[in-house]
Design an enzyme around this catalytic site. Structure first.
Site, PDB file in Angstrom:
ATOM      1  N   GLU A  68       1.164  -1.147   0.451  1.00 22.25           N
ATOM      2  CA  GLU A  68       0.051   0.288  -0.319  1.00 22.25           C
ATOM      3  C   GLU A  68       1.386   1.416  -0.051  1.00 22.25           C
ATOM      4  OE1 GLU A  68      -2.736   0.192  -1.057  1.00 22.25           O
ATOM      5  OE2 GLU A  68      -3.587  -1.278   0.268  1.00 22.25           O
ATOM      6  N   HIS A  69       1.219   2.241  -1.146  1.00 15.25           N
ATOM      7  CA  HIS A  69       1.397   3.356  -0.683  1.00 15.25           C
ATOM      8  C   HIS A  69       2.474   2.895  -1.734  1.00 15.25           C
ATOM      9  CE1 HIS A  69      -2.159   6.305   0.164  1.00 15.25           C
ATOM     10  NE2 HIS A  69      -2.249   5.096   0.989  1.00 15.25           N
ATOM     11  N   ASP A 125       3.431   2.365  -5.095  1.00  9.85           N
ATOM     12  CA  ASP A 125       3.748   2.557  -6.057  1.00  9.85           C
ATOM     13  C   ASP A 125       4.048   3.420  -6.560  1.00  9.85           C
ATOM     14  OD1 ASP A 125       1.054   3.938  -5.443  1.00  9.85           O
ATOM     15  OD2 ASP A 125       0.076   3.111  -7.426  1.00  9.85           O
ATOM     16  N   SER A 140     -24.120   6.549 -19.121  1.00 10.02           N
ATOM     17  CA  SER A 140     -23.358   5.402 -18.109  1.00 10.02           C
ATOM     18  C   SER A 140     -24.798   5.398 -16.663  1.00 10.02           C
ATOM     19  CB  SER A 140     -22.789   5.974 -17.496  1.00 10.02           C
ATOM     20  OG  SER A 140     -22.605   5.151 -15.720  1.00 10.02           O
ATOM     21  N   SER A 156     -11.413   0.754  -6.800  1.00  6.11           N
ATOM     22  CA  SER A 156     -10.741   1.228  -8.103  1.00  6.11           C
ATOM     23  C   SER A 156     -12.327   0.851  -8.670  1.00  6.11           C
ATOM     24  CB  SER A 156      -9.981   0.417  -8.474  1.00  6.11           C
ATOM     25  OG  SER A 156      -8.701   1.177  -9.005  1.00  6.11           O
ATOM     26  N   SER A 163     -12.606   3.750 -10.623  1.00  7.93           N
ATOM     27  CA  SER A 163     -12.524   4.364 -11.504  1.00  7.93           C
ATOM     28  C   SER A 163     -11.279   3.780 -12.850  1.00  7.93           C
ATOM     29  CB  SER A 163     -11.357   5.932 -10.879  1.00  7.93           C
ATOM     30  OG  SER A 163     -10.557   5.184 -10.234  1.00  7.93           O
ATOM     31  N   GLU A 202      -6.254  10.075 -15.998  1.00  6.48           N
ATOM     32  CA  GLU A 202      -7.138  10.463 -14.179  1.00  6.48           C
ATOM     33  C   GLU A 202      -5.951  11.353 -13.746  1.00  6.48           C
ATOM     34  OE1 GLU A 202      -8.383   7.008 -12.500  1.00  6.48           O
ATOM     35  OE2 GLU A 202      -8.247   8.097 -10.066  1.00  6.48           O
ATOM     36  N   ASP A 217      -3.424   0.887 -10.294  1.00 13.95           N
ATOM     37  CA  ASP A 217      -5.084   0.151 -10.219  1.00 13.95           C
ATOM     38  C   ASP A 217      -5.210  -0.201 -12.043  1.00 13.95           C
ATOM     39  OD1 ASP A 217      -5.873   1.375  -7.552  1.00 13.95           O
ATOM     40  OD2 ASP A 217      -6.012   3.132  -8.224  1.00 13.95           O
TER      41      ASP A 217
HETATM   42  P1  ADP Z   1     -12.551   4.314  -6.324  1.00 18.95           P
HETATM   43  O1  ADP Z   1     -12.023   4.581  -7.666  1.00 18.95           O
HETATM   44  O2  ADP Z   1     -12.366   3.723  -5.380  1.00 18.95           O
HETATM   45  O3  ADP Z   1     -14.052   3.163  -6.779  1.00 18.95           O
HETATM   46  P2  ADP Z   1     -12.882   7.513  -7.215  1.00 18.95           P
HETATM   47  O4  ADP Z   1     -13.105   8.663  -6.863  1.00 18.95           O
HETATM   48  O5  ADP Z   1     -11.010   6.586  -7.967  1.00 18.95           O
HETATM   49  O6  ADP Z   1     -13.531   6.067  -5.994  1.00 18.95           O
HETATM   50  O7  ADP Z   1     -13.786   6.849  -8.114  1.00 18.95           O
HETATM   51  C1  ADP Z   1     -15.044   7.330  -8.571  1.00 18.95           C
HETATM   52  C2  ADP Z   1     -15.491   8.159  -9.250  1.00 18.95           C
HETATM   53  O8  ADP Z   1     -16.017   7.720 -11.126  1.00 18.95           O
HETATM   54  C3  ADP Z   1     -17.225   8.103  -9.838  1.00 18.95           C
HETATM   55  O9  ADP Z   1     -17.079   9.502  -8.427  1.00 18.95           O
HETATM   56  C4  ADP Z   1     -17.293   8.181 -10.943  1.00 18.95           C
HETATM   57  O10 ADP Z   1     -16.905   9.599 -11.400  1.00 18.95           O
HETATM   58  C5  ADP Z   1     -16.164   7.052 -11.843  1.00 18.95           C
HETATM   59  N1  ADP Z   1     -17.060   6.447 -11.950  1.00 18.95           N
HETATM   60  C6  ADP Z   1     -16.888   4.907 -11.331  1.00 18.95           C
HETATM   61  N2  ADP Z   1     -17.663   4.183 -12.201  1.00 18.95           N
HETATM   62  C7  ADP Z   1     -18.261   4.756 -12.685  1.00 18.95           C
HETATM   63  C8  ADP Z   1     -20.454   4.171 -13.447  1.00 18.95           C
HETATM   64  N3  ADP Z   1     -20.135   3.177 -13.483  1.00 18.95           N
HETATM   65  N4  ADP Z   1     -20.311   5.491 -13.948  1.00 18.95           N
HETATM   66  C9  ADP Z   1     -19.910   6.976 -13.946  1.00 18.95           C
HETATM   67  N5  ADP Z   1     -19.209   6.859 -13.273  1.00 18.95           N
HETATM   68  C10 ADP Z   1     -18.656   6.483 -12.632  1.00 18.95           C
HETATM   69 MG    MG Z   2      -9.637   5.202  -8.624  1.00 20.62          MG
END
Ligand code: ADP
Ligand code: MG
Length: 390
Positions: free
Chosen positions: A32-33, A35, A66, A132, A134, A166, A178
């Site tokens: 963790e951390h 990377d 989405s 993850s 995102s 990102e 990730d």
């Molecule tokens: P994590 O990656 O831990 O889930 P993050 O803050 O890095 O959290 O990413 C979350 C963000 O990614 C959400 O607020 C949204 O903007 C975007 N996101 C992720 N999956 C989707 C999805 N399926 N549809 C729309 N937005 C999404």
């Molecule tokens: Mg994320």
């Protein structure tokens, strides 16, 4: 999964998609951390995926939709969002659409002639839980465009472009773990990734066959202040490397840790960060060696040690994460730790299959006793990385 998403795409855009792709969320087993310190990480892919139905366009339009747009927390993008690929600019989009648009921007900036696309997305990756979502979103878009535009980019390069999307387009500072996990993991394995040279090794991690399970406890605490804290830890690690005269903390050998720590004078905070990174890199190597030797149960104490290091030295845990770890261990878990960036998100618990129910109940009871929001606990089976489905 591909039939309903194709139908949804057709209902939105009036034609069938060219194809359907999926990319998973991930859990970090250990590392963790590390990377952003050129170190080692060992994530594995979740069965939870973000699925994209996509068609090429040649007229410069990027259309995005989405099914989970509302999970973003920012209203106003629930319908189809229409952008022009030649007008994409970093730092201009506060919505979820910045993630897929950022991937298109990063591909074009790297010289790949992406001339537009229609996209529809649906996800089972919990959003904002440190699993993850995102990266799953970025990687599924990158893989789809890689195929549709015959770009022939290797997986590690797609991961790099997603990280750039990102970091630069969305404006969220993250390492390379990730995206690499989502792009490169394989079922039944954890992925040993050296973040310095991006070399990977698939490490056998088939828990069910050995009578064990890995649980994810989503604390449902969302990491609201994590960006600023992440930046501070990152800057502290860079300061540590500079003070020690190395390119990155990866270069501080575990054997020379005491000498290095002594050399940091009165920089107590930096000293704690350095100690976490150097011991954590060593834990990743030890976990990999144990798994490769078939001594899976023995990784438990290393996971728990990693949690203590993140809690006491790196200082990124929170009461809910500590409750999850402590109650799971008290109920007989083999090991447990927070996973992901910290300040909320999820913990992981390694357990004998027969103990799963007792541990799940004990964690829920501990959350109730502490007055925390009930956690969401599920089993994480090491699953496949991103792939084309149809
Ligand atoms: P994590 O990656 O831990 O889930 P993050 O803050 O890095 O959290 O990413 C979350 C963000 O990614 C959400 O607020 C949204 O903007 C975007 N996101 C992720 N999956 C989707 C999805 N399926 N549809 C729309 N937005 C999404
Ligand atoms: Mg994320």
């Amino acid at each position: 999964m591909s039939a309903p998403i194709s139908e949804a795409f057709t209902a939105l855009y009036g034609r069938a998609p060219d194809g359907v792709w999926a990319a998973p969320g991930r859990v970090n087993l250990i590392g963790e951390h590390t990377d952003y310190n050129d170190g080692f990480v060992m994530p594995f892919a979740l069965p939870h995926t973000t699925v994209a139905a996509v068609s090429r366009r040649t007229d410069g339009l990027l259309r995005l939709h989405s099914a989970d747009a509302s999970a973003d927390g920012t209203a106003g993008t629930e319908g189809v969002v229409e952008l022009r690929v030649d007008a994409l600019a970093p730092g201009t989009d506060p919505h979820w659409t910045a993630y897929p648009a950022g991937v298109v921007w990063a591909l074009r900036e790297a010289g790949h002639p992406v001339t537009g696309a229609d996209l529809h997305l649906a996800s089972t990756v919990p959003v904002g839980a440190g699993l993850s979502s995102s990266a799953a979103l970025e990687v599924v878009v990158a893989l789809a465009l890689n195929d549709l535009y015959a770009l022939d980019l290797p997986r590690w390069k797609l991961a790099r472009l997603c990280q750039r999307a990102e970091n630069v387009y969305v404006g969220a500072p993250t390492g390379i773990m990730d995206q690499t996990a989502s792009a490169c993991c394989t079922a039944g394995h954890a992925l040993f990734l050296d973040t310095r040279d991006l070399s990977v090794r698939q490490i056998p991690f088939d828990l069910a066959a050995e009578g064990m399970r890995l649980l994810v406890v989503d604390t449902r605490v969302r990491h609201a202040h994590s960006d600023g804290e992440y930046g501070k830890r990152r800057a502290g690690c860079e300061k540590g490397a500079a003070l020690l005269g190395v390119d990155a903390l990866r270069d501080v050998p575990y054997d020379g840790l005491d000498t290095a720590l002594a050399g940091l004078g009165d920089e107590d905070e930096v000293r704690r960060l350095v100690r976490h990174i150097v011991t954590e890199n060593q834990r990743v190597e030890r976990v990999a060696a144990l798994l490769e030797a078939g001594r899976t149960r023995e990784i438990g104490p290393l996971l728990t040690e990693g949690h203590a290091s993140l809690r006491d030295d790196f200082r990124i845990s929170c009461p809910e994460l500590d409750t999850a770890v402590d109650s799971a261990l008290a109920a007989g878990a083999l090991g447990a730790r927070m996973t992901g960036g910290g300040f909320g998100g999820s913990a992981i618990v390694l357990a004998e299959t027969g103990d799963v129910e007792t541990i799940t109940k004990a964690v829920a009871a501990a959350f109730a006793a502490a007055g925390h929001t009930p956690p969401r606990t599920f089993e994480a089976v090491p699953s496949a990385g991103a792939a084309r489905l149809a």
